[in-house]
Design a protein around this motif. Structure first.
Motif, mmCIF file in Angstrom:
data_model
loop_
_atom_site.group_PDB
_atom_site.id
_atom_site.type_symbol
_atom_site.label_atom_id
_atom_site.label_comp_id
_atom_site.label_asym_id
_atom_site.label_seq_id
_atom_site.Cartn_x
_atom_site.Cartn_y
_atom_site.Cartn_z
ATOM 1 N N ARG A 256 0.820 -1.290 0.022
ATOM 2 C CA ARG A 256 -0.155 -0.171 -0.039
ATOM 3 C C ARG A 256 0.926 1.441 0.090
ATOM 4 O O ARG A 256 0.697 2.135 -0.634
ATOM 5 N N LEU A 257 1.792 1.048 0.778
ATOM 6 C CA LEU A 257 2.789 2.410 0.839
ATOM 7 C C LEU A 257 3.612 2.457 -0.423
ATOM 8 O O LEU A 257 3.655 3.591 -0.970
ATOM 9 N N PHE A 258 4.033 1.371 -0.821
ATOM 10 C CA PHE A 258 4.725 1.333 -2.104
ATOM 11 C C PHE A 258 4.120 2.102 -3.561
ATOM 12 O O PHE A 258 4.369 2.920 -4.103
ATOM 13 N N THR A 259 2.681 1.916 -3.431
ATOM 14 C CA THR A 259 1.481 2.236 -4.289
ATOM 15 C C THR A 259 1.441 3.941 -4.277
ATOM 16 O O THR A 259 1.377 4.498 -5.058
ATOM 17 N N LEU A 260 1.339 4.156 -2.841
ATOM 18 C CA LEU A 260 1.069 5.733 -2.738
ATOM 19 C C LEU A 260 2.298 6.484 -2.980
ATOM 20 O O LEU A 260 2.470 7.346 -3.566
ATOM 21 N N CYS A 261 3.580 6.020 -2.798
ATOM 22 C CA CYS A 261 4.734 6.468 -3.139
ATOM 23 C C CYS A 261 5.106 6.762 -4.612
ATOM 24 O O CYS A 261 5.379 7.666 -5.110
ATOM 25 N N LYS A 262 4.391 5.583 -5.313
ATOM 26 C CA LYS A 262 4.582 5.735 -6.892
ATOM 27 C C LYS A 262 3.723 6.756 -7.182
ATOM 28 O O LYS A 262 3.914 7.710 -8.339
#
Length: 316
Positions: free
Chosen positions: A241-247
């Motif tokens: 989820r955090l990876f997606t937000l950062c992207k």
């Protein structure tokens, strides 16, 4: 068994019984697994060594062999787990001298692994763009970690009762056993992990309406299924989820643990003392904090040197 019989027993067998007697059920499961691993290495390296035959030479050779495959800190931990048993043997009179005395601990070179962290502008961008229009979900979990530096298991164990709106703080006194299929509360990592984390009025105001009608002693981030059991939670889910937000926001990709590092790094960069940050993170001692954030401290020292030079130029 008599002392003479025990002295003739293989050391790895003695360690196995000692481990079951004094450590099983007395330490955390993850710690006990390390004792099991230690016992396996003792059997491998001192297979035919009896309790009575264990001397400094054999002990040092065992440590040297173990160190060929492990870093120095891991070898030190191994040594401490073996030494605890040996000291008990000495106390019981099964051996006459301490074979661990003045041992030299070696190990493979330490591979420095700096967990990625966000720059201050990226940190702000992440928080400002979180979608908090829904009831408690992973976005709220990311917000709480970003604002407090909580460990993943600590965050999962947070209940409404842990929020103290009068004192403006969050109590951390337990973790969530997310590795277990059934979940449940567990003790914190160390005694120093039990702490009260100060919260700003803004985040308190955001969380209050979200949790005020939830069960006071139930975790807010771990849900129950219809059967009444807690749903399984995985670290990878929140990391994704955090990876997606950062992207989506075009910022550096980090993990949840990297977000904890970011929280501490932002505080360091803004002049908060290393002691205060160590307490906030729940580290066992300040030296751990200094080691983890050595790269940030080095950057701050360079800036301090520049300030010192500027001050000296003004007074010359």
């Amino acid at each position: 068994m008599s002392k003479s019989s025990i002295r003739k027993e293989y050391f790895w067998k003695y360690y196995l019984e000692w481990m079951k007697t004094y450590k099983d059920g007395a330490v955390a499961d993850c710690t006990y697994k390390k004792y099991v691993s230690t016992q396996g290495w003792i059997r491998k390296l001192l297979l035919n060594t009896t309790v009575g035959a264990l001397d400094r030479g054999k002990y040092q050779k065992m440590i040297n062999q173990y160190a060929k495959y492990h870093e120095k800190q891991t070898t030190t931990d191994f040594h401490h787990q073996v030494k605890a048993c040996v000291r008990d043997m000495l106390y019981e009179g099964y051996i006459d001298r301490d074979p661990t005395w003045n041992v030299v601990v070696k190990g493979k070179p330490h591979k420095k692994k700096h967990e990625k962290f966000l720059q201050v502008d990226e940190y702000k961008k992440l928080i400002q763009n979180l979608d908090l229009s829904h009831p408690i979900d992973w976005n709220w979990a990311i917000l709480l970690i970003a604002k407090t530096g909580l460990r993943f298991a600590e965050m999962l164990a947070i209940t409404p009762a842990d929020f103290d709106f009068k004192r403006r703080c969050l109590t951390v006194d337990k973790t969530w056993d997310y590795r277990s299929p059934i979940g449940g509360f567990k003790k914190t990592k160390t005694i120093t992990s039990n702490r009260a984390i100060s919260l700003d009025w803004q985040i308190l105001g955001m969380f209050k309406p979200q949790i005020e009608n939830l069960p006071k002693d139930e975790p807010i981030f771990v849900k129950k299924c219809e059967a009444g059991h807690y749903k399984r939670v995985f670290n990878a889910t929140l990391n994704q989820r955090l990876f997606t937000l950062c992207k989506q926001q075009g910022i550096s990709h980090i993990s949840i643990h990297g977000l904890r590092h970011t929280h501490a790094s932002v505080l360091l960069a803004n002049g908060v003392s290393i002691n205060a940050i160590s307490e906030r993170l729940g580290h066992a001692n300040v030296s751990i904090t200094q080691e983890v954030y050595a790269h940030v401290l080095d950057e701050l020292r360079v800036k301090d040197d520049q300030k010192i030079m500027a001050v000296m130029m003004e007074v010359s």
